[in-house]
Design a protein around this motif. Structure first.
Motif, mmCIF file in Angstrom:
data_model
loop_
_atom_site.group_PDB
_atom_site.id
_atom_site.type_symbol
_atom_site.label_atom_id
_atom_site.label_comp_id
_atom_site.label_asym_id
_atom_site.label_seq_id
_atom_site.Cartn_x
_atom_site.Cartn_y
_atom_site.Cartn_z
ATOM 1 N N PHE A 1 0.546 -0.842 -0.112
ATOM 2 C CA PHE A 1 -0.446 0.003 0.202
ATOM 3 C C PHE A 1 1.188 1.273 -0.370
ATOM 4 N N ARG A 2 1.973 1.178 0.578
ATOM 5 C CA ARG A 2 2.880 2.573 1.062
ATOM 6 C C ARG A 2 3.728 2.484 -0.363
ATOM 7 N N THR A 3 3.780 1.522 -1.002
ATOM 8 C CA THR A 3 4.647 1.690 -2.320
ATOM 9 C C THR A 3 3.957 2.457 -3.702
ATOM 10 N N ALA A 4 2.203 1.632 -3.919
ATOM 11 C CA ALA A 4 1.867 2.042 -4.402
ATOM 12 C C ALA A 4 0.913 3.555 -3.483
ATOM 13 N N ARG A 5 1.281 3.831 -2.775
ATOM 14 C CA ARG A 5 0.994 5.538 -2.306
ATOM 15 C C ARG A 5 2.330 6.530 -3.344
ATOM 16 N N ASN A 6 3.281 6.005 -3.377
ATOM 17 C CA ASN A 6 4.279 6.212 -3.638
ATOM 18 C C ASN A 6 4.825 6.934 -5.083
#
Lengths: 165, 99
Positions: free
Chosen positions: A60-65
């Protein structure tokens, strides 16, 4: 050692749907969402050996970035309009809001049913202990002790997921 | 109320579910219990974090059938063909970096 294809396929199988739902809620463009999901999973695959804790929250965090990088790239292109017309900060804030929401939903789903029920009754439905006891048909003392263990369990889950205090 | 259960009021206190009288009882207890003070501090950010989920959505998560990790139960996302091509490209690149 598993083949890279198998690792990537397993990430798709286990997390692809949840990840895509999050990305679609951020970008509201299904076609572009597929690209973001793909980029995210490949990035995570590249860094997989260093990941500790929850793979789902790392995704999720990577997708956010990836989404925010896309916004910035689009804004640097002078003649492009329409698709990304939100100002940078507002867009980032919105994506972060959605990220926090999806991470917290994930955390709530990891609680036991008993803990989740009590937490929802007290925090979200604003019930008192006595009201929650009536609603859930359990003694008030049980509501109190479950609330105690629920908040501790939730903190542990969030620590595991890397959600800051 | 035995000694254990006054500590356990912490959860309901943090979530705002105690009646005023019982909330005061717990606050008095905090004055003399360093463990509970520390624990409350560690957990203090939870209500704000929980507010990231709209109440109606949180309530829906408790509905019958909302099994733990329900999203996993959904149709799995198929692996796009394009991913494997991209994967091969990235693997070649990373081999170049690490001969």
């Amino acid at each position: 050692m598993p083949l890279d294809e198998d690792v990537v396929a397993a990430i798709y199988r286990d997390h692809g749907t949840a990840l895509k739902r999050f990305v679609v809620s951020c970008t509201s463009d299904t076609h572009q969402a597929d690209d973001v999901v793909q980029e995210t999973i490949l990035k995570v695959w590249q860094h997989a050996p260093q990941i500790t804790g929850s793979l789902r929250s790392y995704l999720f965090r990577t997708a956010r970035n990836v989404i925010i990088d896309n916004y910035r790239k689009a804004q640097r292109r002078p003649h492009e309009t329409g698709e990304y017309d939100l100002p940078d900060n507002a867009a980032t804030e919105r994506v972060d809001e959605l990220l926090n929401r999806v991470l917290m939903e994930e955390a709530l789903l990891r609680l036991s049913v008993e803990h989740r029920e009590v937490l929802v009754a007290l925090h979200y439905q604003r019930f008192t202990v006595v009201e929650a006891a009536l609603q859930l048909n359990i003694p008030a003392g049980t509501v109190k002790s479950r609330a105690f263990y629920a908040v501790k369990a939730l903190r542990t889950i969030l620590d595991e997921m890397g959600v800051e205090r | 109320m035995n000694g254990n259960s006054v500590h356990q009021l912490l959860g309901a206190y943090l979530l705002g579910g105690l009646e005023p009288g019982e909330a005061r009882t717990f606050e008095d207890h905090l004055g003399s219990c360093a463990d509970c003070r520390r624990e409350l501090e560690e957990l203090a950010s939870l209500p704000a974090l929980l507010d990231a989920v709209p109440a109606a959505d949180a309530v829906a998560l408790t509905a019958a059938g909302a099994a733990p990790l329900a999203p996993l139960a959904m149709e799995p996302e198929p692996l796009p063909e394009k991913v494997l091509v991209d994967l091969a490209v990235r693997r070649r690149k990373s081999r170049r970096r690490w001969p």
